[in-house]
Design a protein around this motif. Structure first.
Motif, short mmCIF file in Angstrom:
data_model
loop_
_atom_site.label_atom_id
_atom_site.label_comp_id
_atom_site.label_asym_id
_atom_site.label_seq_id
_atom_site.Cartn_x
_atom_site.Cartn_y
_atom_site.Cartn_z
N SER A 224 0.91 -1.44 0.14
CA SER A 224 0.44 -0.39 0.31
C SER A 224 0.44 1.15 0.07
CB SER A 224 -0.80 -0.42 1.23
OG SER A 224 -2.06 0.80 1.36
N LYS B 266 -4.51 -0.85 3.25
CA LYS B 266 -5.13 0.59 2.04
C LYS B 266 -5.00 0.17 0.76
CE LYS B 266 -6.26 4.48 5.12
NZ LYS B 266 -5.52 6.29 5.26
N VAL B 267 -3.79 -0.84 0.56
CA VAL B 267 -3.94 -2.26 -0.70
C VAL B 267 -4.74 -1.64 -2.23
CG1 VAL B 267 -3.88 -4.37 -0.20
CG2 VAL B 267 -2.12 -3.63 -1.06
N ARG C 193 -10.48 0.16 -5.45
CA ARG C 193 -9.60 -0.86 -5.24
C ARG C 193 -8.96 -1.38 -5.84
NH1 ARG C 193 -9.83 -2.59 0.91
NH2 ARG C 193 -7.85 -2.55 1.29
#
Length: 246
Positions: free
Chosen positions: A177, A204-205, A238
């Motif tokens: 991340s 939060k990757v 994401r």
């Protein structure tokens, strides 16, 4: 979910069954806007490219196909092998600079950079299947090797994290991340990927859904990866190769 790219496909240059053009044509048929040719790095025993110089030939074939099929963007890439506990990969720096996309990951059947790495990444990982006390140690060493690779090289995607070789995906995801490296949801390995995705999603990757195609027919077959993303309710923002929401 609509995905516009498949960034993990193989050809006859390594372990695949089709040509570069075969994969490109298959990607167009699937309605993709981008496709990457990412053959195995040379350290893969029996299935890798002969040497990094093979990338020059692949690049030439991509250039020909790009002129012939302007409706799709064709990327030169490679699925590099992490070949040492220090995070070395099997692609020299001059060739890394030529790539449009760099994938990397741990594999079992490799030629390691040195004896110590071979003992750890190959022998001890194999033994850990039978010796429980080795499990935690190898989880740490494997994770550290991938993290070091991510920190040392401009890796765009870590492929099939945790497949066959145990790693701490949450810790890896935190590092990826920060580095802007995506983790792969590998459609070829299906539900084997779901546990790692669930753990990595706590960070939060970002993710990418790929086919890991070894034949033209598999290029763009991303349904299994999509299924995992849906089941875990991943935010589409994401997933770097999606262009619309669920």
């Amino acid at each position: 979910m609509e995905l516009f790219a498949d960034y993990h496909t193989h050809t006859r240059h390594s372990h695949g069954k089709g040509t570069v053009e075969d994969n490109v044509r298959a990607a167009i048929k699937r309605g993709l806007q981008e496709v990457a040719i990412t053959d195995h790095g040379p350290a893969n025993i029996l299935v890798g490219i002969k040497s990094a110089k093979t990338l020059d030939k692949i690049q030439s074939e991509i250039e020909i196909c790009q002129k012939k099929y302007p409706e799709i963007k064709i990327l030169l890439g490679v699925e590099a092998n992490i070949v040492s506990i220090d995070g070395d990969i099997d692609i020299p720096s001059p060739y890394i600079k030529k790539l449009d996309i760099l994938l990397a990951g741990l594999h079992t059947g490799i030629i390691s950079r040195d004896l110590k790495s071979g003992v750890n990444l190959i022998a001890k990982n194999w033994l850990s299947r039978f010796i429980d006390s080795l499990g935690a140690k190898m989880r740490y060493i494997n994770t550290l090797a991938v993290i070091r690779a991510v920190e040392r090289f401009p890796i765009d995607v870590v492929v099939h994290p945790g497949l066959k070789l145990n790693i701490n995906t949450h810790v890896l995801a935190e590092v990826c991340s920060r580095r802007g490296t995506a983790l792969e949801i590998n459609s070829s390995h299906g539900q084997k990927s779901s546990n790692f995705v669930k753990s990595a999603a706590e960070t939060k990757v970002k993710f990418v859904i790929n086919s890991d195609a070894h034949s033209p027919e598999e290029v763009g077959r991303l349904e299994e990866g999509e299924k995992i993303a849906r089941e875990l309710k991943l935010d589409p923002a994401r997933i770097i190769n999606t262009k619309n929401n669920f």
